[in-house]
Design an enzyme around this catalytic site. Structure first.
Site, PDB file in Angstrom:
ATOM      1  N   CYS A 189      80.666  91.778  62.166  1.00 21.42           N
ATOM      2  CA  CYS A 189      79.316  91.417  61.609  1.00 21.42           C
ATOM      3  C   CYS A 189      79.260  91.660  60.197  1.00 21.42           C
ATOM      4  CB  CYS A 189      78.198  92.027  62.247  1.00 21.42           C
ATOM      5  SG  CYS A 189      78.010  92.090  64.370  1.00 21.42           S
ATOM      6  N   HIS A 193      77.407  89.981  56.769  1.00 23.59           N
ATOM      7  CA  HIS A 193      76.518  90.804  56.685  1.00 23.59           C
ATOM      8  C   HIS A 193      76.423  92.249  56.342  1.00 23.59           C
ATOM      9  CE1 HIS A 193      74.239  87.473  58.491  1.00 23.59           C
ATOM     10  NE2 HIS A 193      75.178  87.367  59.453  1.00 23.59           N
ATOM     11  N   ARG A 237      70.197  84.670  69.394  1.00 25.50           N
ATOM     12  CA  ARG A 237      70.668  84.663  67.869  1.00 25.50           C
ATOM     13  C   ARG A 237      71.977  85.498  67.931  1.00 25.50           C
ATOM     14  NH1 ARG A 237      72.187  81.926  63.655  1.00 25.50           N
ATOM     15  NH2 ARG A 237      73.878  83.068  64.114  1.00 25.50           N
ATOM     16  N   CYS A 241      75.803  84.572  67.006  1.00 24.95           N
ATOM     17  CA  CYS A 241      76.641  85.107  66.033  1.00 24.95           C
ATOM     18  C   CYS A 241      78.036  85.594  66.439  1.00 24.95           C
ATOM     19  CB  CYS A 241      76.001  86.548  65.461  1.00 24.95           C
ATOM     20  SG  CYS A 241      74.875  86.295  64.201  1.00 24.95           S
TER      21      CYS A 241
END
Lengths: 280, 204
Positions: A189, A193, A237, A241
């Site tokens: 992630c 991010h 969501r 991802c």
């Protein structure tokens, strides 16, 4: 083209729901992506003022919440505790994920609602998990329920109970999930991010480790997505991802998704939840 | 480097890191076993993708900052696995390279399995000036060849970097496109062309 169709679809919906007076902003020429983004922001503001299509799902969810349903013919409002007492929905969304002693688990809002549908109303988990997210002309009942519950926390501050050691542990595990690199592209992630000011193409990437970044990642969920005209939850969501991360598919309502949502939402603690969103 | 010495190198590196492990390790172990339970195969995205390989394990355990000495040795190991084209020609067709750079397709559970896949380049990098929709996860590559010089040595570096970005920066965010068999030799050559060819819009 898709964008225009979606806009037209939403306009039609809004006219029914809120008798919109003004036309939405004109479609922008292809290729001008910055301009498109600006137009979308304008359109979103307008939709939020005149009536977010998500509110239709909120109304549907309220019916589901209050009606006696399922094999046991029980109403969730009379049986489901979202952490603040049986049937209490106001403020519940912004205080989840939290620990539920009856389930022995930390759960996010959607997972808790599904747990109640199974335990209290007698639905089968596998049935609920078979097609858990909205698609063409289909919206799962739990999506409408999450939408209803979330809307009752609009303009309240996120307050995930991090002082609870159960929640703290899941938060710490979530922090590890966010950093975990694997798969053919070595992505975690955090690859996208984990730092400020990054973009994929023109899409800004929130830094989940900061309060502001986490906030922009949790705001707007659940949200009505114009592309495809669907109502989608934060669980959806997270799953999408992982798809883009080239990971395998996370199981619906799993510990991993709760851990991620715990990490992100708690990082936004103290900031205001603005209610149901509109997504491109 | 042969396989046995590669494995022993990796083992030595892991042992060094285990010694440096701290409390985070408990949560990491919990996260790992949880994720192994929670992911299932969908389309081409098989459940075993959740397991880390040796390099990923080192980056995961060091917050992507392995001790320099270990990093340099393992980078050299990655570089040793780069297969350069047998014909020695590295500069491909920049026009084809531009198309490869544009495409982000490949390897997700909704993508058709198999090759060819896209290079995903514009997702993270500025490249040719005409494309204004570019990401910023990686550095700008605009005027790459013009600034660095279109030398044989630089072409070899670019080819190797795309083939296995971890050869030069062990925990780079960039995928190992050749190493994992995502991009073909011709595709990588065409991307070298996009970045290095004086005729490419990147260098105009």
């Amino acid at each position: 083209m898709k964008y225009r169709i979606a806009m037209a679809a939403i306009l039609a919906l809004t006219m029914q729901a809120a008798s919109a007076q003004d036309k939405p902003a004109a479609a922008v020429p292809a290729g001008q992506k910055d301009a498109t983004t600006l137009e979308f922001e304008k359109f979103r503001t307008q939709m939020e003022q005149e009536g977010n299509p998500a509110e239709l799902f909120e109304l549907q969810g309220e019916e589901f919440w209050k009606a006696k349903r399922g094999p046991k013919n029980v109403a969730l409002t009379a049986s489901c505790d979202l952490g603040l007492g049986v049937g209490v929905v106001k403020g519940a969304y912004v205080q989840m994920p939290r620990y539920f002693a009856d389930a022995g688990k930390v759960m996010d809002a959607e997972r808790r609602i599904v747990w109640c549908m199974v335990e209290k109303q007698g639905y089968k988990f596998d049935d609920l998990a078979r097609r858990p997210f909205a698609g063409d002309n289909y919206t799962p009942e739990q999506t409408s329920l999450v939408t209803y519950v979330a809307a009752q926390s609009a303009n309240m501050k996120f307050a995930v109970p991090l002082k609870d050691p159960h929640v703290r542990e899941v938060y710490e595990i979530g922090k590890e999930v966010v950093a975990y690199r694997a798969g053919p592209y070595d992505f975690s992630c955090n690859t996208c991010h984990g730092a400020d000011g990054k973009r994929i193409r023109m899409q800004n990437l929130p830094n989940l480790g900061t309060p502001q970044g986490a906030l922009s990642a949790v705001l707007g969920w659940p949200g009505y997505r114009m592309t495809g005209s669907v109502m989608l939850t934060h669980q959806w969501r997270m799953s999408d991802c992982f798809r883009q991360q080239r990971f395998p598919q996370p199981k619906y309502a799993s510990d991993t998704i709760t851990a991620l949502l715990t990490y992100m939402t708690a990082n936004a603690n103290g900031h205001m939840y603005k209610g149901l969103g509109i997504k491109r | 480097m042969n396989n046995i010495s590669r494995i022993s190198l990796l083992a030595a590196a892991l042992l060094t890191l285990v010694a440096a492990a701290h409390a985070d390790g408990d949560y990491r172990a919990q996260a790992l076993s949880m994720m192994k339970q929670d992911f299932v195969t969908k389309g081409q995205a098989s459940a075993d993708r959740i397991s880390e390989d040796g390099l990923q394990a080192i980056c995961n355990r060091t917050g992507n900052k392995p001790p320099p000495e270990i990093a340099h040795r393992l980078e050299a190991d990655q570089l040793a696995g780069v297969k350069l084209p047998a014909d020695g020609k590295l500069l491909g067709d920049w026009k084809s390279g531009e198309q490869i750079a544009q495409s982000g397709r490949g390897f997700t559970w909704t993508d058709a399995p198999g090759l060819p896949v896209g290079g995903n380049c514009y997702n993270c990098h500025q490249i040719a000036p005409k494309e204004t929709s570019f990401g910023t996860v990686g550095p700008s590559l605009f005027q790459f060849g013009k600034l660095r010089g279109n030398t044989a040595e630089m072409q070899k570096y670019v080819y190797s970097k795309i083939y296995n970005a971890k050869s030069f920066n062990l925990c780079s965010a960039m995928p190992r496109f050749g190493h994992i068999g995502a991009l073909t030799e011709k595709q990588i050559k065409d991307l070298v062309g996009l970045l290095m060819d004086p005729e490419s819009p990147v260098n105009k």
